[in-house]
Design an enzyme around this catalytic site. Sequence first.
Site, PDB file in Angstrom:
ATOM      1  CB  SER A 158      -1.052  -0.083   1.300  1.00 60.72           C
ATOM      2  OG  SER A 158      -2.082   0.960   1.118  1.00 60.72           O
ATOM      3  CG  ASP A 183      -4.295  -4.885  -2.754  1.00 58.59           C
ATOM      4  OD1 ASP A 183      -4.643  -5.119  -3.990  1.00 58.59           O
ATOM      5  OD2 ASP A 183      -5.199  -4.757  -2.006  1.00 58.59           O
ATOM      6  CG  HIS A 333      -5.250  -3.238   1.289  1.00 61.42           C
ATOM      7  ND1 HIS A 333      -4.912  -3.099  -0.058  1.00 61.42           N
ATOM      8  CD2 HIS A 333      -4.881  -2.256   2.180  1.00 61.42           C
ATOM      9  CE1 HIS A 333      -3.802  -2.145   0.052  1.00 61.42           C
ATOM     10  NE2 HIS A 333      -3.952  -1.583   1.394  1.00 61.42           N
TER      11      HIS A 333
END
Length: 380
Positions: A158, A183, A333
């Site tokens: 992220s 991700d 996630h």
Amino acid sequence: MDSSNLTSLPEDTLEDQQQQPPPQPRPLSAFASRPDRPPTQTSSEKYSALDWKEYFDTEDDISILGSNDVFHVYTAGTEGPVVFCLHGGGYSGLSFALSASKIKEKARVVAMDLRGHGKSTTENDTDLSIETMCNDVVAVVKAMYGDSPPAIVLVGHSMGGSVAVHIAARKALSSLAGLVVVDVVEGTALASLVHMQKILSGRVQHFSSIEKARKFLFSNIFHLISSHGNADGAADIEWSMRGGSLRNIESARVSIPSTLKYDDSKKCYIYRARLEETEQYWKSWYEGLSEKFLSSPVPKILLLAGTDRLDRALTIGQMQGKFQMVVIRHTGHAIQEDVPDEFATLVTNFISRNRIGPRGVESPTLKYVRPVQEPHMDTF
């Protein structure tokens, strides 16, 4: 933590059992009795904290020359290239704990608490500009390894993925040998920013007592809170699991406590990272990220939790064979937390496939291993 606490029964239950007569033989018919229920865990046992030492080998504080900044790192493994892990916003280095315990069998692992997160302390914890965070990582690598660092594989989740991409694109690490981005895709990330302040402000902002947590639980309100005398953050871990941000209880138990800190003035726990105060930097994390990723001059792999996250630039780049992509469909996630074994296998296979050794050369000890639960993953 003593694992026996997780399966033991309360003392009063044990005493009652000791006073009961010996159990009678089971009836022959399977329909004549109910099967014994396995021992259950209380909420505090199920979500109590786990020690980082079960996953990493050491922890250390890295002081940066010429400043008062001190960055906390967790390390594991003794041989092979360095898998240098950068967590997402609001997480900590312990986000990689479970996967590090697997990766360290094939490579070294360093998981860093970024500025304003975990146990790191800096002169300005809310300066999360991409330039500052990139400089922080480069400074930590230099402080740890001097002018002759080993081969490094940057792994970023992220926000940490954005930092990793910017470092790679700028060629800021001379020994960088690989890039693993977890991700984060430019288009999806930028589109989600308009909702971020609402998401942050909608969270429970402080956590005060286990008693209140129980009341919330019985009222079917899943924002659970923790107590000052119970520094393991068990209730906040339960909130994170029920709220869907993490899907792996074990990982939540080791990573969530490091995302909280106790506020003496408020007499409660609050979030360690003050993300709501860093909005001015958010767009800079992700603007131009796809092109920077594609231009990074090292082998690279993109791990996604869904194909909807792929934008046009990456779709074209993937079709041209500029990077490897794996879609893991049965995770959220935080892929490295939700499916740590698969994540570790993907990372070590990436290292093996690209023959990345401690000095950037082939390591004969690394062999390709079929990813676990492979039918659930799509590789492009």
